[in-house]
Write an enzyme that holds these catalytic residues in place. Structure first.
Site, PDB file in Angstrom:
ATOM      1  N   GLU A 324      31.154   8.259  47.098  1.00 40.36           N
ATOM      2  CA  GLU A 324      29.861   8.883  46.820  1.00 40.36           C
ATOM      3  C   GLU A 324      29.254   8.377  45.510  1.00 40.36           C
ATOM      4  OE1 GLU A 324      30.004  13.079  49.121  1.00 40.36           O
ATOM      5  OE2 GLU A 324      31.037  13.087  47.197  1.00 40.36           O
ATOM      6  N   ASP A 398      35.194  16.434  56.040  1.00 39.86           N
ATOM      7  CA  ASP A 398      34.840  17.056  54.763  1.00 39.86           C
ATOM      8  C   ASP A 398      34.813  18.573  54.867  1.00 39.86           C
ATOM      9  OD1 ASP A 398      33.959  17.514  52.182  1.00 39.86           O
ATOM     10  OD2 ASP A 398      31.898  16.921  52.561  1.00 39.86           O
ATOM     11  N   GLU A 426      31.942  25.974  51.133  1.00 41.08           N
ATOM     12  CA  GLU A 426      30.772  25.089  51.170  1.00 41.08           C
ATOM     13  C   GLU A 426      30.125  25.039  52.551  1.00 41.08           C
ATOM     14  OE1 GLU A 426      29.892  20.303  50.536  1.00 41.08           O
ATOM     15  OE2 GLU A 426      31.823  21.167  49.963  1.00 41.08           O
TER      16      GLU A 426
END
Length: 733
Positions: A324, A398, A426
């Site tokens: 990332e 993820d 998340e």
């Protein structure tokens, strides 16, 4: 949490003034059971009268041999006295001599005379290792009591918290005989906290680390944080975000980290830091961070020396590299192993470790994002130094509501692998949705990799037993913030709790831990326990159903990951878009990861690959993760795929409605503050579950051209309405 000072002498109040104060207190004080959630699992609220009567004769005295009290022994004394006083309304006498029945003897193997007197053998203690403990009912010189024994004070600390948990959960002490040691060495929380006190994927307020005022101001919460973690056996904390700022390694911030380390040390918690790979350039004045450059190597050696001068028991570095946009060894043509070994060799003389993350979500567009970490790391097996452990997320994408276990587990027998779970939710409704993650953790840890034949579970990879690794670890991305209840809701505390308990023993069952958490959080009312347990154990599947049913994944809106966005298709990189993951069109839906598609199944052991590649054997829960299927594909339920997909969405919404109704039945049994906040959050969850259901069905219906099954309610609004919904300021982004 209690912070009473032990041993301070107070002048008695006159009788008339004491009586007046008691009357005033009875009028002005909140009810005794009022609770804002701050005390977590260390509430120490008074037990029922019969329980107090049962335990009081067994906890009259606390015996800690020796004339001096180390900081850890002082912490044990405070905790035991506070706990017994709160639970039993009785203050135990603290002494170094037994005065009768009802003693608790806290003793290490170094206190040889006391150990022999307690009837403990060398083998009893040797089997405990460095952090284990035993709790045993004994008779010593004719007096009946309980011994907590360990090889060191950290073990005594864990044993003391366990004894208090026995009281909280109503476990009899008369014949208690417990021996416990951790299965995993490094049991860490990873804080994704930034130096400005923002928290990436944090949904419970700001960071609890007040970097601006450290090291001069030490918030009392730091001690309570340490207590809460020690009670679970968590022994380390990574203070800063994996997307690290190099400033975290400057002298100014090392002084702040050292102050926190001083607070945590008595509770057996070591401090770790996320290290930015490019720090030699950004704060060191070098023009390269190449692992092979001698100047870079010297810089890291000097930095390690500096850190250990300030923090002698510093744990080591956590590193996110070449993922990332983060810098890493690939920037210089070097491998992940060469990058990790650079830092490991700097830490090695001091006993530190490097936790090198395998989340390598890179700038290029991989054939299948789920394959990338395996492709990058498995060829490096055996090339990492012995103080490097590779930290692997539980699944290959993820932290999705449901994923298969990561194929790296079992595929790198020469390299220690560390589990990374996400405790912060998340992708599971932030802090507002009730989603107990214990079943998810259990599902992953119990998964059989078949790496060395049947029974080669992920848990055996993580605890080192499958491949005989001594360096072992498990990490949880923390859900902790400045909110008064620490985690944004009471039930989110259960995810911190279950992570800690499973980190100690990955074979513990999620359901048993949930019931234990309910007891230490709400007490022992059978209706509360049964109803709360039913809610918790159903909650994760409910979230999967209304967000990502049948193996779908990554359908969340862009960036903040709040709310549905299955239609998103215009982002710069293919794998940023939800359409990349579901691949729905007029003919069908799902990601083909068989040999006819991306062949991600081949990254698993042959027995598992065969299971996942079979439409009939893979199971409904992961069906669309591994297979692209027509909308009329017949399901095991007798419905076709489209009908089953709609059914799952409806089932998820209904499950949340049931949880709301169940919680309402507990109103007379729960203190008003915690009941009301939970009730309001369940209302939010039901509304958002309906949003997820309606928006998702509207989109997939538009793509498939299918009619809704008979009797199914249509979405409340148009697809265009749902596409226009925008939340740019969602928390944690």
């Amino acid at each position: 949490m209690k912070s009473d000072v032990i041993g301070k002498s107070l002048t008695p109040l006159p009788a008339f003034l004491l009586a007046l104060l008691l009357v005033v207190a009875s009028v002005m004080s909140p009810p005794a059971n009022a609770d804002d959630g701050y005390d977590l699992w260390l509430r120490y609220q008074p037990l029922a009268a019969d329980a107090r009567d049962q335990y009081r004769p067994q906890l009259r005295q606390l015996i800690i041999p020796g004339s001096e009290r180390s900081p850890t022994l002082q912490a044990i004394e405070r905790e035991m006295v506070d706990g017994v006083r709160g639970l039993l309304a009785q203050v135990p006498v603290v002494d170094d001599r037994i005065q009768g029945d009802g003693f608790v003897l806290v003793v290490t193997s170094q206190t040889a005379q006391a150990v022999r007197g307690a009837g403990l053998s060398a083998r009893d203690l040797n089997d405990l290792g460095g952090e284990g403990y035993l709790i045993r009912a004994i008779t010593l010189r004719g007096q009946k009591g309980t011994v907590i024994a360990a090889n060191n004070e950290q073990g005594l600390l864990y044993g003391s918290f366990h004894l208090l948990r026995l009281l909280q959960t109503g476990t009899k002490l008369a014949n208690v005989d417990i021996s416990s040691r951790p299965r995993i060495g490094l049991r860490l929380l990873n804080h994704w906290d930034n130096l400005d006190r923002s928290v990436e994927r944090g949904y419970a307020g700001q960071s609890i680390w007040d970097w601006w005022n450290l090291p001069d101001v030490l918030d009392p919460r730091y001690i309570d944080y340490a207590r809460a973690n020690a009670a679970l056996g968590i022994n380390g904390t990574v203070l800063n975000n994996v997307n690290a700022s190099a400033d975290s390694l400057t002298g100014r911030y090392l002084a702040k980290a050292a102050a926190l380390a001083d607070v945590f040390r008595p509770y057996g918690i070591r401090v770790y830091l996320s290290a930015r790979f490019s720090a030699p350039v950004e704060i060191g004045g070098l023009d390269t961070a190449d692992p092979k450059d001698p100047a870079v190597q010297r810089w890291w050696n000097d930095k390690a020396d500096e850190i250990y001068r300030r923090i002698p028991d510093f744990g080591g570095f956590l590193v996110k590299a070449n993922s990332e946009g983060q810098p890493g060894p690939h920037d210089y043509g070097r491998s992940h192993a060469e990058g990790a070994n650079l830092l490991a060799r700097a830490l090695k003389p001091h006993g530190g470790v490097v936790m090198w993350r395998a989340f390598v979500y890179q700038q290029d567009n991989p054939e299948d994002r789920a394959k990338q970490a395996y492709s990058d790391f498995v060829p490096l097996d055996g090339q990492f130094d012995d103080n490097v452990i590779v930290q692997v997320k539980n699944g290959p994408i993820d932290f999705q509501p449901r994923e298969p276990f990561h194929p790296m587990f079992g595929a790198m027998p020469k390299t220690p692998l560390m589990m990374e779970f996400q405790v912060t939710k998340e992708y599971l409704g932030f802090a507002s949705h009730l989603a107990y993650l214990g079943p998810m953790y259990e599902e992953v840890l119990e998964a059989d990799t078949h790496a060395a034949g049947p029974g080669s579970t992920v848990a055996k990879v993580v605890d080192g037993s499958l491949h005989n690794h001594k360096l072992t670890g498990i990490a949880g991305v923390a859900n902790i913030g400045s909110a008064r209840d620490w985690t944004g809701s009471i039930f989110n505390q259960a995810n911190w709790y279950v992570f800690g308990r499973m980190a100690w023993n990955p074979d513990l069952e999620a359901e048993a831990i949930a019931r234990e958490w309910l007891k230490v959080t709400f007490g022992q009312d059978p209706q509360v326990l049964d109803t709360g347990l039913d809610m918790m154990m159903a909650s994760r599947q409910a979230v999967v159903d209304y967000m990502t049913p049948l193996g779908l994944a990554h359908l969340m809106a862009t960036g903040h990951h709040y709310g549905p966005g299955p239609w998103v298709s215009d982002l710069a990189r293919p794998e940023w878009n939800p359409v990349y993951y579901h691949r729905a069109d007029h003919n069908g839906i799902g990601f083909d990861r068989t040999s006819e598609g991306s062949d991600a199944v081949s990254q698993y052991a042959p027995a598992i690959a065969k299971q996942f590649a079979s439409r009939s054997a893979v199971g409904d829960d992961l069906l669309l993760w591994f297979h692209h299927l027509p909308w009329d594909y017949p399901m095991s339920s007798g419905r076709d795929l489209w009908e089953e997909l709609v059914h799952r969405y409806d089932r998820g919404v209904a499950a949340v409605g049931k949880m709301r109704a169940q919680w309402q039945t507990l109103e007379p049994l729960i203190d008003a503050e915690r009941f009301d906040k939970t009730a309001r959050l369940l209302q939010v969850q039901e509304r958002e579950a309906q949003w997820w259901r309606d928006a998702s069905i509207a989109y997939f219906q538009s793509v498939s051209g299918r009619q809704l099954p008979k009797g199914v309610a249509p979405p409340a609004r148009s697809l265009e309405y749902y596409k226009a919904v925008d939340y740019p300021w969602a928390p944690g982004h």
